[in-house]
Design a protein around this motif. Structure first.
Motif, PDB file in Angstrom:
ATOM      1  N   GLU A 133       0.842  -1.194   0.000  1.00  0.00           N
ATOM      2  CA  GLU A 133       0.000   0.000   0.000  1.00  0.00           C
ATOM      3  C   GLU A 133       0.876   1.242   0.000  1.00  0.00           C
ATOM      4  O   GLU A 133       2.031   1.215   0.453  1.00  0.00           O
ATOM      5  CB  GLU A 133      -0.917   0.026   1.233  1.00  0.00           C
ATOM      6  N   ASN A 216     -10.397 -12.369  -7.379  1.00  0.00           N
ATOM      7  CA  ASN A 216     -10.121 -11.204  -6.544  1.00  0.00           C
ATOM      8  C   ASN A 216      -9.433 -10.076  -7.308  1.00  0.00           C
ATOM      9  O   ASN A 216      -9.083  -9.054  -6.709  1.00  0.00           O
ATOM     10  CB  ASN A 216      -9.243 -11.608  -5.356  1.00  0.00           C
ATOM     11  N   SER A 218     -10.582  -7.975  -9.571  1.00  0.00           N
ATOM     12  CA  SER A 218     -11.366  -6.736  -9.691  1.00  0.00           C
ATOM     13  C   SER A 218     -11.221  -5.879  -8.446  1.00  0.00           C
ATOM     14  O   SER A 218     -11.015  -4.653  -8.536  1.00  0.00           O
ATOM     15  CB  SER A 218     -12.839  -7.070  -9.933  1.00  0.00           C
ATOM     16  N   ARG A 219     -11.302  -6.502  -7.289  1.00  0.00           N
ATOM     17  CA  ARG A 219     -11.176  -5.733  -6.043  1.00  0.00           C
ATOM     18  C   ARG A 219      -9.793  -5.096  -5.947  1.00  0.00           C
ATOM     19  O   ARG A 219      -9.661  -3.935  -5.540  1.00  0.00           O
ATOM     20  CB  ARG A 219     -11.422  -6.648  -4.853  1.00  0.00           C
ATOM     21  N   ARG A 220      -8.768  -5.826  -6.324  1.00  0.00           N
ATOM     22  CA  ARG A 220      -7.421  -5.271  -6.244  1.00  0.00           C
ATOM     23  C   ARG A 220      -7.229  -4.145  -7.259  1.00  0.00           C
ATOM     24  O   ARG A 220      -6.528  -3.171  -6.994  1.00  0.00           O
ATOM     25  CB  ARG A 220      -6.382  -6.371  -6.471  1.00  0.00           C
ATOM     26  N   TYR A 222      -9.538  -2.032  -8.260  1.00  0.00           N
ATOM     27  CA  TYR A 222     -10.187  -0.841  -7.702  1.00  0.00           C
ATOM     28  C   TYR A 222      -9.344  -0.226  -6.587  1.00  0.00           C
ATOM     29  O   TYR A 222      -9.192   1.001  -6.498  1.00  0.00           O
ATOM     30  CB  TYR A 222     -11.574  -1.205  -7.172  1.00  0.00           C
ATOM     31  N   GLY A 223      -8.781  -1.066  -5.723  1.00  0.00           N
ATOM     32  CA  GLY A 223      -7.959  -0.557  -4.630  1.00  0.00           C
ATOM     33  C   GLY A 223      -6.713   0.154  -5.141  1.00  0.00           C
ATOM     34  O   GLY A 223      -6.349   1.232  -4.659  1.00  0.00           O
ATOM     35  N   ARG A 226      -7.515   3.551  -6.689  1.00  0.00           N
ATOM     36  CA  ARG A 226      -7.709   4.589  -5.679  1.00  0.00           C
ATOM     37  C   ARG A 226      -6.365   5.131  -5.188  1.00  0.00           C
ATOM     38  O   ARG A 226      -6.200   6.346  -5.005  1.00  0.00           O
ATOM     39  CB  ARG A 226      -8.510   4.026  -4.505  1.00  0.00           C
ATOM     40  N   ASN A 290     -10.446  -7.154 -17.811  1.00  0.00           N
ATOM     41  CA  ASN A 290     -10.930  -8.084 -16.785  1.00  0.00           C
ATOM     42  C   ASN A 290     -12.439  -8.287 -16.895  1.00  0.00           C
ATOM     43  O   ASN A 290     -12.931  -9.419 -16.773  1.00  0.00           O
ATOM     44  CB  ASN A 290     -10.574  -7.545 -15.404  1.00  0.00           C
TER      45      ASN A 290
END
Length: 376
Positions: A133, A216, A218-220, A222-223, A226, A290
């Motif tokens: 992160e 997983n 798609s979630r990564r 988006y994260g 951001r 994706n």
């Protein structure tokens, strides 16, 4: 006193403190000769680029600065309390709005001039390898004649390293507060490079996840998108700050050598901003790919389910057809197997043969019908 800078202002932030009594009825707090040093990280007074004194508190720093002509104070604070900010505001005549921003934080990168004082807000970034992160922290700088005040609201950047570097370059440090500002800007921009490398590595991993069919991904995406947007908000506004400083907005006396250094930092930052912009577009494309792959996978699953359902229906047709065929002789045999005395054909000589032929006829007829319909 250097240039009359140490006189106490009659208005602004000082006036707000004088009005303290009118708000709650209690007397205004007396200014401590040396505010608490809980947020004071380092304080030094430099003369011609060399450390002249290392005061232990703000009041001692003020005295050293007043006693030595041509001196520059570099004060480093980490999440200071209101007493320290108040002391600095009164000593260096800092503007109320800048002081309020330094206390509240949560500002975007900017450069503002208040008289002879510059107020600069920077957003430093660092990459956490363990959590993968980007962490952001805020840094405020007050740059004025003979002083530099840094107020950190996070761990980054490492200003101790900047101070050590500048103290080994006395010629550069002798150029004054503008040189310190350049060094800090350079440190902040250099700190962006590991973040860019970390984001690039994350994008490579995401591409592997996407084409590997990881649910997983798609979630990564988006994260990470951001984080890239936050990084853009930290880095892009800094371009205008550097351009303004390189053009002489920081000080009319900024020499050409410092402006060259600032333009070099601008070049590095421009490369960072361009790469981050590319990351954002690349993540958008990856997200589209994706979504396409997920849609194709869903279509394949639907086709598989449809094919399986069709095969089951075909098998069910066959089973139903044979069940109907076998039901006909069973029905005939059941009827003629009933033990009633008065039944037709019981005493008929050809009754048995007739029953068999009837069974064969019915079964053959049903078989032909089902065969023509494709059930068999």
């Amino acid at each position: 006193m250097v240039g009359g800078r140490r006189s106490r202002p009659g208005g602004g932030f000082g006036r707000q403190l004088d009005e303290y009594e009118t708000r709650d009825g209690s007397p205004p707090p007396a200014e401590s000769p040396d505010p608490p040093a809980g947020g004071l990280v380092d304080s030094a007074v430099y003369v011609r680029g060399h450390r002249f004194a290392s005061p232990s508190g703000l009041a001692e720093t003020y005295r050293c600065l007043q006693e030595q002509d041509g001196a520059m104070a570099w004060i480093g604070l980490y999440r200071p309390d209101i007493g320290q900010i108040t002391s600095l505001a009164r000593e260096f005549r800092l503007h109320d709005l800048a002081v309020e921003d330094a206390i509240n934080a949560h500002q975007r990168p900017k450069l503002e001039r208040y008289g002879h004082t510059l107020f600069v807000v920077l957003r430093a970034a660092s990459y956490d390898d363990l959590r993968e992160e980007v962490e952001f922290s805020e840094l405020h700088l007050f740059i004025g004649p003979g002083f530099v005040v840094t107020v950190r609201h996070g761990e980054a950047p490492d200003l101790a390293a900047v101070r050590r570097r500048m103290e080994t370059e006395a010629q550069m440090l002798a150029r004054g507060p503008q040189a310190v500002l350049y060094a800090i800007l350079d440190q902040v921009v250099d700190g962006y490079a590991p973040v860019v490398a970390g984001l690039e590595n994350d994008i490579d991993e995401i591409e592997t996840q996407v084409f590997g069919g990881d649910p997983n991904a798609s979630r990564r995406i988006y994260g990470l998108s951001r984080e890239v947007i936050q990084f853009q908000r930290a880095a892009r506004p800094l371009l205008s700050v550097l351009d303004a400083l390189a053009d002489g907005a920081g000080s009319a006396s900024t020499d050409e050598e410092l402006r060259r250094y600032l333009r070099d930092v601008t070049d590095h930052l421009t490369q960072v901003v361009e790469r981050v912009d590319g990351f954002r577009h690349l993540l958008q494309n990856i997200l589209t790919v994706n979504a396409t792959l997920v849609s194709q996978q869903q279509n394949e699953e639907m086709r598989s389910l449809t094919a399986a359902s069709y095969a089951q229906n075909e098998e069910l047709k066959k089973v139903s057809s044979w069940a109907a065929i076998l039901f006909a002789p069973t029905l005939i045999g059941t009827v003629y197997g009933m033990n009633f005395i008065h039944m037709p054909e019981l005493s008929w000589r050809f009754g048995y043969l007739f029953a068999l032929l009837l069974m064969l006829l019915v079964c053959g007829t049903l078989y032909v019908i089902f065969k023509r319909r494709g059930w068999l």
